[in-house]
Each structure stands twice: as structure tokens, then as C-alpha cells.
Scaffold this active site. Sequence first.
Site, PDB file in Angstrom:
ATOM      1  N   LYS A 180     -12.018 -13.619  40.911  1.00 54.10           N
ATOM      2  CA  LYS A 180     -11.754 -12.256  40.445  1.00 54.10           C
ATOM      3  C   LYS A 180     -11.436 -11.330  41.617  1.00 54.10           C
ATOM      4  CE  LYS A 180     -13.929 -10.493  36.882  1.00 54.10           C
ATOM      5  NZ  LYS A 180     -14.928  -9.863  35.993  1.00 54.10           N
ATOM      6  N   GLU A 240     -16.762 -19.499  48.829  1.00 56.88           N
ATOM      7  CA  GLU A 240     -16.520 -20.915  48.580  1.00 56.88           C
ATOM      8  C   GLU A 240     -15.070 -21.159  48.161  1.00 56.88           C
ATOM      9  OE1 GLU A 240     -20.812 -19.994  47.189  1.00 56.88           O
ATOM     10  OE2 GLU A 240     -18.835 -19.042  47.116  1.00 56.88           O
ATOM     11  N   GLY A 249     -17.726 -13.674  34.669  1.00 55.23           N
ATOM     12  CA  GLY A 249     -17.254 -14.998  35.045  1.00 55.23           C
ATOM     13  C   GLY A 249     -17.694 -16.099  34.103  1.00 55.23           C
ATOM     14  N   ARG A 250     -18.947 -16.058  33.655  1.00 55.39           N
ATOM     15  CA  ARG A 250     -19.456 -17.137  32.803  1.00 55.39           C
ATOM     16  C   ARG A 250     -18.951 -17.040  31.372  1.00 55.39           C
ATOM     17  NH1 ARG A 250     -23.046 -13.674  34.714  1.00 55.39           N
ATOM     18  NH2 ARG A 250     -24.395 -12.421  33.357  1.00 55.39           N
ATOM     19  N   GLU A 275     -28.072 -17.465  34.216  1.00 56.53           N
ATOM     20  CA  GLU A 275     -27.473 -16.356  34.955  1.00 56.53           C
ATOM     21  C   GLU A 275     -27.450 -15.095  34.093  1.00 56.53           C
ATOM     22  OE1 GLU A 275     -24.268 -17.001  37.982  1.00 56.53           O
ATOM     23  OE2 GLU A 275     -23.090 -15.747  36.618  1.00 56.53           O
ATOM     24  N   HIS A 328     -33.557 -43.519  29.226  1.00 57.23           N
ATOM     25  CA  HIS A 328     -34.034 -44.516  30.183  1.00 57.23           C
ATOM     26  C   HIS A 328     -34.490 -43.854  31.477  1.00 57.23           C
ATOM     27  CE1 HIS A 328     -32.581 -47.875  27.691  1.00 57.23           C
ATOM     28  NE2 HIS A 328     -31.657 -47.002  27.322  1.00 57.23           N
ATOM     29  N   LYS A 367     -25.205 -14.404  48.008  1.00 56.85           N
ATOM     30  CA  LYS A 367     -23.919 -14.308  48.702  1.00 56.85           C
ATOM     31  C   LYS A 367     -24.033 -13.437  49.950  1.00 56.85           C
ATOM     32  CE  LYS A 367     -21.001 -14.694  44.538  1.00 56.85           C
ATOM     33  NZ  LYS A 367     -20.024 -13.959  43.698  1.00 56.85           N
TER      34      LYS A 367
END
Length: 544
Positions: free
Chosen positions: A204, A210, A265-266, A351, A382, A509
Site C-alpha cells: 500500500k 520486506e 490489508g487483511r 491481527e 497423527h 516494524k
Amino acid sequence: MNITASASWKAIEAHRLSLSPVHLRQFFANDPGRVASLSLSYDGIYYDFSKQRIDSTTLALLVALAHEARLDELTSRMFSGEKINASEDRSVLHVALRRSISPFPSTDLDVMPEVIATRQRMAAFADRIRSGQALGFTGMPIRHVVNIGIGGSDLGPKMLDYALRSISHPALGVHYVSNLDGAQLAPLLQTLDPRTTLFLVASKTFTTQETMLNAQTARDWLVANLGDAAAVSRHFAALTAKPERAVKFGIMADAVFPLWDWVGGRFSLWSAVGLALMIAIGPHAFADLLAGAERMDEHFRSTPYERNLPVVMALIGIWNTNFLGATSNAVLPYNESLKYFPSFLQQLEMESNGKSVGSDGQPLACASNPIVWGELGNNGQHAFFQLLHQGGRLVPCDFIAAVRSDYPLPGHQEALLANCFAQSAALAFGKTAEEARSELQGTMPATALESLLPHKVFAGNQPSSTLLLSRLDPQTLGALIALYEHKVFVQGAIWGLNSFDQWGVELGKAVASSILPAIANPPLAEKFDASTQGLLAFSRQHLA
């Protein structure tokens, strides 16, 4: 309001005391119609919550709580475009991204023209790549697309791309890069031909550490291999709210797709962030995804709470967290194609609602979001299911399965569904000492039987819900994701928090940005705590 001081909350607490001695075995024995009254169905999704430790009275009391929390008012405010994300002074309009008609949310604030225009540009862009008409710098068609993002710019599209890979373009490779660790990007670049690779940079702000470091590495790799910085304009596109920064990076203006501040964002996979997904599955399938989500939006807005899938799911979570004391929730998909769904929900839920401060800035009076975790259910059987069955912890579970396989093999789907149904039943009903003794009698001496018996007893009473999907198609998956989005919103409304900011993420951040220069410059480490200084010293020694 302090929801824990409300009459509804107190009524639920009193009701909980009356239910606490009741085992799920007894709930089912007492009510032959339990499944009919504690299950819902809508648009290819069947939600069975009869294995939760509730009865019809519990549900009615929880619905009253939603009304007392004025959920209807906050829902109306969100859909009308009010700035309910108060800490960031933003509207919350991700639902507009799947709307098919205009105006929305109102004639005074109609975001649909730009949403529809962007959707059309995305479709044209995706079609050119899918048809082989989009050519790289050397004139060869694009055959690989790499989405570079992180968080919401990675998890949603990646999750859906994997879930819908049975309908993906057979000749296109779509990849996702998010990790700063070179172990993700470097091996991928070794498999790609720079002449036929397109990178999508999803950020954005176009400053996400990253994403931009990975994007710069990809840019350097491209230019080094093709020998000309001009190649960047034919091999990069951007999904951002800062188009000028993308253009400065070398991306052509017509390959920059907008994001808006009213989309978190999510919640952004429906936007230009979904471009890689649209390239993979095609614009028509992407439109079906939006249509499924839009129908769930309308179901959420118009259906009475007691028959409303997102509301009921949210209320079940409130019951388990705030009244039964659960601190985690397991998400257990029984389809390989839903492999990334637990990871997606971890961001969406934790979040959004992993907060201890309300919208008013005051500490919450109750616990908020539980820890969300999970794995493919068949694999988990398992591994950690042993703890679910006999670990003595309360861990509510969401079982998720599609009835029809997207990769049918004879006998596989029936066995998969049998395992899913068996685990939820075993968790609910367990096995008593009498049942275990009856099974073991005649197989060993009495003394050995009594010694083994405690290990063969299962307490049961572990609550779970099962979501059955008719199939893994775009419309059903769109509805499923919107269902969880609205669940998150409902829970945030009842807890009294802002589900749409993420200041904890911003803190990490900022601290990382301040530490980074100290890795190469030892004097800068002196301002940090002793532990961080030690970590920096060790890292500096071995990096050298």
C-alpha cells in the site's frame, strides 16, 4: 459500554453455571432434535454447531447480547461508510470490493466507479497474460508471475490460489514471495527465466521493508540478466496507494493498480491485491469469488441473528472464550487445497481482534481473541490430536471440509470425510471407562486390563463446529471468507474494540527499522537493551 456489566452478559454467566455439569453426551440424549435446532445452511455452506456445549437457551441469550451490544448500529455504520476505524480515521469498506451494483455506500460517497474501473483494468491485464499477448522485454510471452508482498498482500491471494489450483491456467506459474529470508526468493529465481517473468509488487505504501527489499532484489536480478534497466517497465507491475513511488521504481503508470485507505490489508484480497489470483484462475472465476462474498454480505445484513451464519459463529466464539474460558481455537481443514486457510485466519482474526484496549482507549473488561492455530486435519490426527483428546485442555475446534473433491480419486474422498466426522464425534463424546472395559474384556488378563484401562479412557466434551462446503469452487470460497470476515467484525463489536487497526504490527516494524543500522555499525547498538546488544554482537561476528 462495558459489555460485561450488561444484563445480557450477567444472564449468560448465570446460565453457564447451570450448564457446566452437562456433558455433550447428555445434551444429545436429552434433545433428539438438537442437530436441527443447532445447525444452519446457506449458499452451499452447512454449519453444524450441535457439538458445542450450548443449548437453544444459550443461543437465545447470546443473540440478546448481540442486540444489547448494538451490533445492528455498528453494522449499519460500516455499510454506510462511516469512519468506524476511529484510531486511523478511516472508513471500512472492503465489502465494496465485491459489490456488483452502484452506488455504494451512498450517492454522496460512491466508491463503486473507481472499484469497477480497477476491476476492469485488472481483468484486461490478466487476460493479456493468460492469452500470451503480454510480452516481456525480449518479445517473449509472460509465463511466470511472482507476487511480492507480505501479510494481507500475500496470505489471502496465496491461500485462494492454492485452494483453486484445480482451475488454474495450466501453462502459467504463479508464485508468492513474502519472507525476507533469501531461502524463499533465491531458489525461486533459479527456476525462472527473466525473459518470461512478471513481478507484482503489492504494498500500500510502497515502503514495506520486506516487500521492497525482495522487490529490489528481483529488480537487480532482472536487470543483471537482461542487461538493461528499461526491462523493468515490461516485467513489473504494482498494487499500491502510492503510484508515484511505483513509477519512480521503474514501473509504467498503466501497470500500477490502486489500493484505497478504506481497505485494510487483511481484507484486501478482493482488490488489486488479488491480481495474481485473477491471473491464475481467470477474471470469470474471480468474479464468481466476488459474487459468493457479496451474497454472504447480504445474508449478514438481512438475516435475523439466530439464523445468521456470521453472527452465530461469532457468538459461539464469544461463549467459548468469555464464558468457558478457552484461550485457543483450532482450525482443521480436511482438504489439502485449504492448506493455507489456518494461516490466513491467523492474520484475519488475531491481527483484527488481538487487543486488550477498547475503541474508547480504555482496557477491555474481558478477554478478546483466542489464539488461532491449526493444520490440515488428516495430518494433525497423527500429531497434535493426541493432546486434543487426552491433554486435558479446552480447545474448541472448527472442522472444515468440502464434500466434493477438486481432485477426485476412487475411495479417497469418502475416507477423508469419514476421518473428519469421526474426529469431531470422538472429541465430543469420548469413551467412558465402562465402554473401554467392555472392549478390552477377553483380550487380556484382568489385572493387565485394569492397568491399561486409564489409558483407553477419553473424557470427550471437547466442543467443535463443522463447516461443510458443497464443493471448493470460487463462489463457495468467496462466501466462506466473507463469513469469517463478518465473524471477526461481530466479535470486535461485542468486545468493544476496533477490529481494523494494527498498532502492534506497526511497533514491530518501527523497532526493526531502528535495529537494522546497528547490525553493521556497532556504536549504534549502545542505545538498545543488553539482550539486543548481545544478539547484535553475536550476529555481527558470524555475518563477518
